[in-house]
Design a protein around this motif. Structure first.
Motif, PDB file in Angstrom:
ATOM      1  N   ASP B  82      64.239  79.026  81.135  1.00 26.21           N
ATOM      2  CA  ASP B  82      64.497  77.938  82.129  1.00 26.21           C
ATOM      3  C   ASP B  82      63.270  77.137  81.887  1.00 26.21           C
ATOM      4  O   ASP B  82      62.060  77.355  82.352  1.00 26.21           O
ATOM      5  N   THR B  84      61.199  73.726  81.927  1.00 28.91           N
ATOM      6  CA  THR B  84      61.129  72.354  82.765  1.00 28.91           C
ATOM      7  C   THR B  84      60.214  71.379  82.143  1.00 28.91           C
ATOM      8  O   THR B  84      58.997  72.038  81.993  1.00 28.91           O
ATOM      9  N   ARG B  90      59.565  66.231  88.719  1.00 30.01           N
ATOM     10  CA  ARG B  90      59.845  67.504  89.065  1.00 30.01           C
ATOM     11  C   ARG B  90      60.896  67.549  90.339  1.00 30.01           C
ATOM     12  O   ARG B  90      61.853  68.352  90.300  1.00 30.01           O
ATOM     13  N   TRP B  94      64.537  69.139  89.989  1.00 32.86           N
ATOM     14  CA  TRP B  94      65.078  70.379  90.244  1.00 32.86           C
ATOM     15  C   TRP B  94      66.091  70.164  91.434  1.00 32.86           C
ATOM     16  O   TRP B  94      67.064  71.166  91.767  1.00 32.86           O
ATOM     17  N   PRO B  97      70.565  69.570  90.139  1.00 35.48           N
ATOM     18  CA  PRO B  97      71.537  70.700  90.012  1.00 35.48           C
ATOM     19  C   PRO B  97      72.079  71.231  91.307  1.00 35.48           C
ATOM     20  O   PRO B  97      73.227  71.347  91.524  1.00 35.48           O
ATOM     21  N   LEU B  98      71.475  71.109  92.370  1.00 32.93           N
ATOM     22  CA  LEU B  98      71.641  71.846  93.651  1.00 32.93           C
ATOM     23  C   LEU B  98      72.766  70.754  94.216  1.00 32.93           C
ATOM     24  O   LEU B  98      73.967  71.077  94.831  1.00 32.93           O
ATOM     25  N   PHE B 101      75.885  70.893  92.696  1.00 30.26           N
ATOM     26  CA  PHE B 101      76.728  72.151  93.041  1.00 30.26           C
ATOM     27  C   PHE B 101      77.418  72.114  94.413  1.00 30.26           C
ATOM     28  O   PHE B 101      78.414  72.570  94.347  1.00 30.26           O
ATOM     29  N   VAL B 102      76.428  71.652  95.276  1.00 25.02           N
ATOM     30  CA  VAL B 102      76.826  72.092  96.815  1.00 25.02           C
ATOM     31  C   VAL B 102      78.097  71.434  96.868  1.00 25.02           C
ATOM     32  O   VAL B 102      78.991  72.069  97.915  1.00 25.02           O
ATOM     33  N   TRP B 155      67.735  60.163  86.391  1.00 26.26           N
ATOM     34  CA  TRP B 155      66.455  59.237  86.676  1.00 26.26           C
ATOM     35  C   TRP B 155      65.289  60.414  86.412  1.00 26.26           C
ATOM     36  O   TRP B 155      64.199  59.889  86.100  1.00 26.26           O
ATOM     37  N   GLY B 156      65.612  61.401  87.014  1.00 24.72           N
ATOM     38  CA  GLY B 156      64.382  62.511  86.902  1.00 24.72           C
ATOM     39  C   GLY B 156      64.036  62.760  85.686  1.00 24.72           C
ATOM     40  O   GLY B 156      62.934  63.459  85.469  1.00 24.72           O
ATOM     41  N   GLU B 254      68.509  67.101  79.335  1.00 25.39           N
ATOM     42  CA  GLU B 254      67.350  67.713  79.198  1.00 25.39           C
ATOM     43  C   GLU B 254      67.427  69.226  80.109  1.00 25.39           C
ATOM     44  O   GLU B 254      66.314  69.735  80.144  1.00 25.39           O
ATOM     45  N   SER B 257      69.330  76.578  80.679  1.00 22.01           N
ATOM     46  CA  SER B 257      69.559  77.636  81.419  1.00 22.01           C
ATOM     47  C   SER B 257      70.615  77.572  82.731  1.00 22.01           C
ATOM     48  O   SER B 257      71.608  76.711  82.499  1.00 22.01           O
ATOM     49  N   PHE B 258      70.335  78.249  83.806  1.00 28.05           N
ATOM     50  CA  PHE B 258      71.090  78.052  84.857  1.00 28.05           C
ATOM     51  C   PHE B 258      71.207  76.584  85.589  1.00 28.05           C
ATOM     52  O   PHE B 258      72.049  76.269  86.425  1.00 28.05           O
ATOM     53  N   LYS B 259      69.982  75.960  85.251  1.00 32.67           N
ATOM     54  CA  LYS B 259      70.056  74.593  86.030  1.00 32.67           C
ATOM     55  C   LYS B 259      71.229  73.911  85.378  1.00 32.67           C
ATOM     56  O   LYS B 259      72.001  73.029  85.962  1.00 32.67           O
ATOM     57  N   LEU B 262      74.432  75.087  86.618  1.00 36.87           N
ATOM     58  CA  LEU B 262      74.926  74.547  88.014  1.00 36.87           C
ATOM     59  C   LEU B 262      75.673  73.515  88.103  1.00 36.87           C
ATOM     60  O   LEU B 262      76.767  73.218  88.571  1.00 36.87           O
TER      61      LEU B 262
END
Lengths: 124, 365
Positions: B82, B84, B90, B94, B97-98, B101-102, B155-156, B254, B257-259, B262
């Motif tokens: 995973d 970063t 940051r 982070w 992905p959330l 997903f939601v 952007w991030g 970029e 893993s699971f990011k 998601l």
């Protein structure tokens, strides 16, 4: 609907957020560890050394598109009450066709003006 | 609220979540298998476990179908590094992905998926977690929040490919949202007859399609909605978010893993929700076939049958999504924008005006 009817929606949203958070945490915990090095810490640009900053200048058309979206989306949202009451008004003889024709006229005029101005012409 | 009904509601919500995640996961398998058959390949056919391989007949068959591929892929996502990168922003990196997903999992609370006919009174109750009278608007509003995931990821990440992919696909998603919203209005215009309290709820759409599907009465709406759903879920031919040939991976270049996983699950979840929405609005939901009365008997057998029939239609729609992917070439970005603003949006407005005129003629004469 009362406020209690919305509780399942809240539960669903909280569960989805919880599941996403749990997956992210599990990924950090179970993921492999590997050493960092200078090359690995550069942004991916197909193997070339990165040139310039990550966020470059970009076309102002994206801003124009976003602004046009907000204008037109609000007009779309204003149509929802009309949809719910249109047939009721028609049957009961309340004038609705004239007012909504004016609304559509403004909508279409705006769209024609925007297209004539070349607001979404990307080729030039 | 009492404790037991609350716990029951949480249990139902969890079951819905598991079912939709399974559908989303296995639509990856559908995608890989159907793509393979379209290319003349076989697709995933050898992933297996020691428990399944030795079962006679069924074991090799399941292996060849690639049933174990989904858990294997999930475990692989979980055990990869995973990473970063140090140059990213940051919090955004982070959160993205959330946020992607939601939304697709949050909207399933208002999606009806079957009916229960009471054997005593003959009353039909739609099976849905939260019977909301604003159903469609809720799904569109929450579903379109996933654009924030794409924008924040682009952007991030602080990388050129991610950035270009992020802003391109956000411009595309907001442009097609207009024709998507306008395309469903004729359906609700016809449904909200004087004296009916249908509102914008999804279960009353299905009720209205008891013997006649809206695909037949409003074909242009169905077509516009389908195109809008393809654009909203970033599927080909509107694949601006990824666009491998010019942007590598687009907004998730970029991620690892699971990011990354998601984003992947969120995309397929959105596809499953979009398919379900199209089935509910235009393909009659769990109603059997057009021009035919429902054969579902009263009681729980009928409700199981209706749910299964609904799922069959949803899986059929997902397969259709995959078939389109390998049939049409990808549009260039300026073509995507031109199609959205100069063709689909005027077409959607014209469709709505024609339907409004037809409603007026129908009601006044």
């Amino acid at each position: 609907m009362t406020a209690a009817d919305f509780i399942p929606v809240l539960i669903q949203i909280l569960l989805a957020i919880g599941l996403g958070g749990a997956i992210l945490t599990a990924s950090v915990i179970f993921g492999q560890r590997a050493r960092r090095n200078r090359i690995k810490d550069t942004p991916y640009e197909c193997g070339m050394p990165p040139a310039g900053p990550g966020r470059t200048r970009y076309s102002v058309k994206f801003y124009v598109t976003a602004m046009l979206f907000i204008l037109f989306d609000i007009e779309v949202v204003f149509l929802i009450p009309w949809i719910l009451s249109y047939r009721e008004f028609l049957v009961n003889g309340i004038p609705i066709i004239g007012p909504i024709a004016v609304f559509f006229g403004i909508f279409i005029l705006g769209l024609i003006y925007e297209l004539k101005k070349g607001a979404i012409q990307w080729e030039k | 609220m009492e404790l037991v009904p609350l716990l029951l509601k949480i249990l139902y919500a969890a079951i819905m979540l598991v079912v939709v995640l399974t559908i989303a996961g296995y639509s990856v398998l559908i995608e890989r298998k159907v793509s393979a058959y379209q290319h003349g390949r076989i697709g995933p056919n050898r992933t297996t476990t020691p428990f399944i391989r030795p079962i006679p007949v069924i074991g090799p068959l399941l292996t060849r179908l690639g049933i174990i591929q989904l858990p294997a892929d999930g475990l692989k996502f979980l055990f990869k590094e995973d990473f970063t990168p140090p140059y990213v922003n940051r919090p955004f990196f982070w959160a993205a992905p959330l946020i992607a997903f939601v939304p697709s999992l949050a909207v399933i609370a208002v999606i009806p998926f079957g009916q229960y006919t009471s054997p005593l009174t003959g009353e039909m109750i739609p099976l849905v977690l939260a019977p909301m009278d604003l159903g469609v608007i809720f799904v569109l509003a929450i579903g379109s929040l996933s654009v924030y995931g794409v924008v924040l990821a682009g952007w991030g990440s602080n990388s050129k490919y991610s950035f270009l992919g992020g802003i391109r696909s956000s411009a595309q998603m907001i442009s097609y949202e207009l024709s998507l919203g306008l395309s469903i209005f004729p359906v609700f215009l016809w449904m909200n007859a004087p004296g009916s309290d249908a509102g914008l709820s999804l279960s009353s759409v299905v009720e209205a399609q008891n013997t006649m599907w809206f695909l037949i009465t409003c074909p242009l709406s169905a077509f516009l909605f389908l195109v809008g759903i393809f654009a909203e879920t970033n599927r080909l031919p509107f694949d601006m978010a990824e666009s491998e040939t010019d942007l590598v991976g687009g907004f998730h270049t970029e991620y690892s893993s699971f990011k990354f996983g998601l984003f992947f699950v969120g995309e397929y979840g959105a596809m499953a929700v979009g398919s379900a929405l199209f089935v509910l609005l235009f393909l009659g939901g769990w109603n059997f076939l057009p021009f035919l009365a429902n054969p579902w008997p009263a009681g729980w057998i009928g409700s199981v049958l209706s749910v299964l029939w609904f799922l069959v239609k949803v899986v059929g729609m997902i397969t259709f999504f995959v078939l389109i992917r390998w049939t049409l070439p990808r549009y260039r970005f300026d073509q995507v924008m031109k199609l959205g603003w100069t063709v689909l949006l005027p077409l959607a407005i014209a469709n709505l005006i024609v339907n409004a005129a037809a409603v007026a003629i129908h009601d006044l004469w």
